[in-house]
Design a protein around this motif. Sequence first.
Motif, short mmCIF file in Angstrom:
data_model
loop_
_atom_site.label_atom_id
_atom_site.label_comp_id
_atom_site.label_asym_id
_atom_site.label_seq_id
_atom_site.Cartn_x
_atom_site.Cartn_y
_atom_site.Cartn_z
N VAL A 245 0.84 -1.21 0.00
CA VAL A 245 0.00 0.00 0.00
C VAL A 245 0.87 1.25 0.00
O VAL A 245 0.61 2.21 -0.75
CB VAL A 245 -0.95 -0.01 1.21
CG1 VAL A 245 -1.67 1.33 1.35
CG2 VAL A 245 -1.96 -1.13 1.08
N LEU A 246 1.91 1.25 0.82
CA LEU A 246 2.79 2.41 0.88
C LEU A 246 3.53 2.61 -0.43
O LEU A 246 3.71 3.74 -0.89
CB LEU A 246 3.78 2.22 2.03
CG LEU A 246 4.57 3.46 2.48
CD1 LEU A 246 3.61 4.56 2.93
CD2 LEU A 246 5.52 3.09 3.61
N ALA A 247 3.96 1.51 -1.06
CA ALA A 247 4.66 1.62 -2.34
C ALA A 247 3.75 2.16 -3.43
O ALA A 247 4.14 3.04 -4.21
CB ALA A 247 5.23 0.26 -2.74
N THR B 82 4.30 5.85 -5.00
CA THR B 82 4.63 5.88 -6.43
C THR B 82 3.66 6.76 -7.20
O THR B 82 4.07 7.64 -7.98
CB THR B 82 4.63 4.46 -7.00
OG1 THR B 82 5.59 3.66 -6.30
CG2 THR B 82 4.97 4.47 -8.48
N ALA B 83 2.36 6.54 -6.99
CA ALA B 83 1.36 7.31 -7.72
C ALA B 83 1.43 8.80 -7.36
O ALA B 83 1.41 9.67 -8.24
CB ALA B 83 -0.03 6.76 -7.43
N LEU C 32 2.51 14.37 -8.90
CA LEU C 32 2.95 15.70 -8.47
C LEU C 32 4.26 16.10 -9.15
O LEU C 32 4.48 17.27 -9.45
CB LEU C 32 3.11 15.73 -6.96
CG LEU C 32 1.81 15.62 -6.14
CD1 LEU C 32 2.12 15.68 -4.65
CD2 LEU C 32 0.84 16.74 -6.52
N GLY C 33 5.14 15.12 -9.38
CA GLY C 33 6.39 15.43 -10.07
C GLY C 33 6.15 15.91 -11.48
O GLY C 33 6.81 16.84 -11.96
N ALA D 241 8.63 2.42 -7.20
CA ALA D 241 8.07 1.21 -6.61
C ALA D 241 9.09 0.50 -5.74
O ALA D 241 8.78 0.04 -4.62
CB ALA D 241 7.55 0.28 -7.71
N ILE D 242 10.33 0.40 -6.22
CA ILE D 242 11.39 -0.22 -5.42
C ILE D 242 11.65 0.60 -4.16
O ILE D 242 11.83 0.05 -3.06
CB ILE D 242 12.66 -0.38 -6.26
CG1 ILE D 242 12.43 -1.39 -7.39
CG2 ILE D 242 13.84 -0.81 -5.39
CD1 ILE D 242 13.59 -1.51 -8.34
#
Length: 318
Positions: free
Chosen positions: A101-103, A107-108, A113-114, A249-250
Motif C-alpha cells: 500500500v505504501l509503495a 509511487t502514484a 505531483l512530479g 516502486a522499489i
Amino acid sequence: MTAAPTPTPAPVPARAPEPAAPAPAGRRPGRGPRRGTLAAWAFLAPALVLFLYFKFIPMFEGLRMSLFEVRYVGDRFVGLDNYRRILTDDAFTQAIWHSVVLAVGTTAGSIVLGLVLALLVEGPARYLWFVRTAAFLPVVTTMAVVAEVWRIMYHPADTGLINSILGWAGIAPQPFLAGEDSSLLSIMGMSVWRGTPYDMMIFLAGLVGVDRSLYEAAAVDGASTWRRLRHITLPALRPVFWILFTLAAIRGLRVFVEVYVLTNGGPNGSSEVLMTLIYKLGFQKGELGIAAAGGIVLFVATLLLTVLVQVMRGRQAA
C-alpha cells in the motif's frame, strides 16, 4: 604511300610488392588490446572487491541463514520453515500488505505531483533555476532529519503545526501518526513530499527531448492545452514513466527510515512494514534466520517487480 606501322610499347614489368614493415622488436600482435583489458580490470578490482565483501558474500550468507535456525552455538537446519512462517504469520502478512500500500501510494503521488511541478517550472526563464533548486532540496536532505521534522509537524495536539493550520480552516485536530487509521497515510504523505522533487527532475530531463515544433503545429490546428498534453507530451514521456515507476516502486517497497523514525511500526502495528519487521526480528529478538528469510522475500519481490515492468515496457515498445 603507306603509313609506317605504329611501334608497340614495351610491356611494363610488374612491381614486386613492398615488404611489410617489420614489427617493433619485443612487441607481439594483439598485445595492445590485452594490456587495455588488464588495465581496465585493474581499475575495476577495488570496486569488485568491495562489492564482493559487502554485497555478494552477505547476500549468499543471508540466503544460507534463511534455511537455518541461527543459534549462538551451532545452527540448526530447518529448510523452508522460515519461509513458511513468513507466509502464514499474520504479522508478516500485514507488514507485506502495508509495504505494498505504501509503495503504490508513494509511487502514484510522487509521479503525478512530479509531472505537475515539471510542467510548471519547465522553461528557459532565469528565475526557474532557483525554483528547481529549492524544490530539489528535500531529496538531498538526510531522511532521518526529514522524518524528525515531519514527526514534529504531525504532533497530534491542537498546538501541532499542521493541526494549527487545519484549525484556521475550522477542522478538528487530527491524530496523524498516533491513529491506527491515519499513521500509514501520514507516512505516505511525507514520502510523496520527499520523492516528488526527484521525479520532477527526471521529468524535466524528459521534457527537453520533446519536439517543440509539434506544439506549434498543434496550436495552429487549434488544439487545446489539455489535448497537447495528452497527445504530445505524455506519449513522449512514456519511457520516463517506466523508469520512474520502477524506481519509485522499489523505493516504496524498501522503505525503512521514515517508518522507523516516525512510528516504529505503531500504533499497534498499523504502520509496520516488512523492513521494520525484519529489523526487529534480527536485531531486537535475535531471530536471524527468520529475518534473513524476510530479506530474501523482499529481494525476490523487488526482482519480480523489476522484471515485470521491463516485460510490460518491452511489449508496449513492440
